[in-house]
Design an enzyme around this catalytic site. Sequence first.
Site, short mmCIF file in Angstrom:
data_model
loop_
_atom_site.label_atom_id
_atom_site.label_comp_id
_atom_site.label_asym_id
_atom_site.label_seq_id
_atom_site.Cartn_x
_atom_site.Cartn_y
_atom_site.Cartn_z
N LYS A 10 119.14 123.94 104.20
CA LYS A 10 119.47 123.92 105.66
C LYS A 10 120.46 123.44 106.73
CE LYS A 10 117.71 120.91 109.60
NZ LYS A 10 116.86 119.60 110.19
N GLN A 11 121.57 122.63 105.97
CA GLN A 11 122.47 122.44 106.28
C GLN A 11 123.41 121.77 105.26
OE1 GLN A 11 120.70 118.41 108.47
NE2 GLN A 11 122.71 117.85 108.74
N GLU A 22 116.93 118.79 105.12
CA GLU A 22 115.50 117.83 105.29
C GLU A 22 114.74 118.90 105.10
OE1 GLU A 22 117.02 117.09 109.58
OE2 GLU A 22 117.66 115.00 108.85
N TRP A 29 123.08 109.20 111.62
CA TRP A 29 124.23 108.90 110.72
C TRP A 29 125.36 110.31 111.80
CZ3 TRP A 29 125.25 113.33 106.04
CH2 TRP A 29 124.50 114.69 106.62
N ASP A 30 125.03 110.53 112.86
CA ASP A 30 124.98 112.13 113.71
C ASP A 30 126.57 110.85 113.87
OD1 ASP A 30 123.11 112.68 113.05
OD2 ASP A 30 123.28 113.96 114.91
#
Length: 997
Positions: free
Chosen positions: A808-809, A710, A570-571
């Site tokens: 995580k993000q 994640e 998806w980056d």
Amino acid sequence: MSGSPIDRRFEAVVMDWDGTVVPDRRSDASEVRAVIESATELGLHIGIVSGTHLANVDEQLMARPAGPGSLHLCLNRGSEVFRVGARGPRLVWRRRPSADENQLLDAAADAAVDALTARGLTVRLVSRRLNRRKLDLIPEAAWSDPPKAAIADLLGAVTSRLHAAGISDLREAVRVVRAAAVEAGLPSPCVTSDAKHIEVGLTDKSDSARWLAGHLWACGVHPPGVLVVGDEFGSLGGTPGSDALMMVPELAGAAVVSVGSEPEGAPGRVMALHGGPALCLELLRDQLGRRRAGELPTPPLTVGWTLDVNDASSLHPAAAAAVCALGDGIVGSVGFAGDQSPAVLMQGRYVGHGPETELLQLPIWQVLAGMPAARGVRRTLDLRTGVLWYTAQDADGARAAVAFQSRARAATGVLRQEVGALRGSAPVLVEPSDTRVPGTHRGDRAGMTVENAGCAVAARATRLRGASGATADSYAVYRGADQRALAGRNAAAALRRARAAGFDRLLNEHREAWAARWADADISIDAPGDLQARVRFALYHLMSSAPSAGEAAIAARGLSGEGYRGHVFWDADVFVLPFLAATHPQSARAMLEYRIRRLDAARRRATADGRRGARFPWESAATGDDVTPRRARNPITGRTVSIRTGDLEEHIVSDVAWAANRYVEWTGDEAFWLEGGADLVAEAARYWVSRVREDGDGRAHIDRVIGPDEYHVPVDDNAFTNVMARWTLRRAAALPAAARVKDVERDRWCQLADALVDGYRPTDGLYEQFAGFSGLEPLIIRDVAPRRPIAADLLLGPDRVAGAQVIKQADVLMLHYLVPEEVAPGSLVPNLEHYEPRTAHGSSLSLGVHASLLARAGRLESALSALELVARIDVDDLTGTTASGLHLAAMGTVWNAVTQGMLGLRATERCLEVDPHLPSQWRSVRGHVRYRGARIDVEAFPGGVRVSADQPTPVSVGDMPAVTVTKRWTVVPVVHPLRESGSDPMTRAIDRSTLRS
Ligand code: IFM
């Protein structure tokens, strides 16, 4: 000249004409003509600046250059520019005075004559030329046509006349003329003097110099690559010499030489060599000789545009090679043979199967003959032109090479290197780098062809010998084709063309192509520190990673390394595509084409999973099948852990649909919907219909997924996944009628979208990240971790983070980043305050997202800290993983943080929105984008915004209604109510050892 600042190759020479190139208008210019024609043939750009008109210069010079360098005559004292080609001069620019301006000029000249006459000085109005009027200060037969060499005598004679009239010097005479012109109504007259005359005009030589600076900039030539030559820089009777006007700020950094007698001395920045036109000719001959001998260009080292990496920097050598990677969007070249992990990678060319699929390693063309390994190595990358300099030490001293991956010709590498004392034939080879792939290798030391796996490279070298040693040029062309032989033939033919063009032509066209890309994408930030260069570093690599046509498989590490085996995440869709959609739409379209061509694979996957529509793979490569690895080794425990993202990170389905929509938002390319775009969105919606579970209460859920965070696997009703699915369903329902979606299906999509739970609590404005998240251990990573960003799973162990509110993000906040219209109004700040302290930023994708959102929330100090940090991720290898390639998505967030966060740009169907939030340290920020075909230039500064567009474009600033912006700058005062509220410095120092990508 040896050892002096002009003892080097220049890319352009800007010269005054009279007194500099020729002693007078009658002299023979055949020698200078021959040198100019030969030098432009080897790529040198030349600009001649004169106050006189075309016939005077062209009939004397008579040059008819063919290029690839250019010859411009900038004449009539800044009023006209002619480009001279093989067929003669062609007008390319003229400043045309209006009738009013002509009247004002006449009035100004008459007033000046009257004013000087009133002081007792006899002067004569001698000519009425384009944009100017000329007064003779010494209308005497003896001084009717004084040679330039007699300037000191002329000045003496004129000064005596002035004294006799009670005027102290030339400067005072100029002052009298300027005052008279202003009095006559000319607001800002250009008044110049060559001692014999005073001219009143609308333009002067600075206009010529500025035009040339702009032209050279568009050719990719930096000011330090320019040599300016004149004969009158020093003052003349107290007035600045006429050539001093050529020293405009736009040429700051250029080397400046005077060949004139300079009776009152030359300014400090000017090298006064005297010598007259003979010396000027010698300077030109010197430049020609350097090009003939194959001298390497000089690195421009322009502040804000240069990446300089040497042994003293703390970067791992492989990371140093990656940050200096070259790329044209098709082929990426990393390092040189002899570096730790040199690589040549071709976009979309994979080998292997399933999770083992990886980018094919192509043979390496960047071979430095006899270059000593890694001693005193310095790499200098010019971000503006994608040209890389490499120097290293050997027993004979420093040796240098310069390389570029042509931006103007597909997949063509060009290398020029000093080969010093090396003997023998051309020393350059192509080195096969992947022995696992069977192929044909044939050739000798001067040329080689390698064909394998549908790719071919043909390379050849040429040796040149100059006064300062020998250099060698080598060229390599890569071609991918399904048939090996065809690729080989294509490569060989393209190689022949490249060699015929030669190094200088290839360099010129390459620089020009890069300059054109920057014209649509540059961001300039006027602020302390080195953020500027780091932002451009990100833009450079984003531009290096995507082709302009066909299909584009943009890997997580682009073409700069083998990290993640070159798989597409998806980056690409969410983090890289927005930059391309807004700056180079054809590349964004190629990225979507990659997804469109793999729609069938995504449909097959959905069917195999018992679903409908299309299930895009979490990790994708050549076929569109999921290539996510199923297990990996934990670097700390050494244990094998299973990877479930391939099965469960399903938000990729919506991410692809979102990318399709983002492309249309920026471009307005409605035709795209019928070229496969609508299918991407509709099939994504169908997938969600089949994936969602409806409970008995009329609510819909998505169970067992992985969200962007994640650390928690699996979770139910992840807010990001659910809201993105909702957005996809609604977007699909609104597809144009031509997409042929039945009403009944649209209705179902809308009904299901409304039913999807999103975890939003109106009481506190928070979205719960997933069902049950708030019941987890309330561990605030900001307070626990020594520093962030940090890989919290490595710090605390995967089980602890799985049971805790450690993220995580960006997860919930990704909604505010991607679909702000789909979340509750006013929910940004509470969610930012709640989730940011709980976020480890253990992924390189996270910080830049926060930078953007913090800016939107008015927390500008924190936004700036986050931006500064993410802009360093690869330059300083903050994750310790740069050696395997650059974090392209993080670079996309850098662009987004500045354009969407700070400038507040948003492309909507109605207009382009601009809503700047500037950190207090920034004096201004300026960005270039393309919105619906128009080229837009937006500059924000404290209290205001300037917008310009090359075609009428609706733009809204802040809360103001949209206005149609045309070519002219529009200044809109903006008083922004948002201020930094509270200080929650998000980030402290960085713990490199525990940060993962
Ligand atoms: O796509 C990302 C993911 O979000 C976090 N881990 C790394 C992947 C590739 O960059």
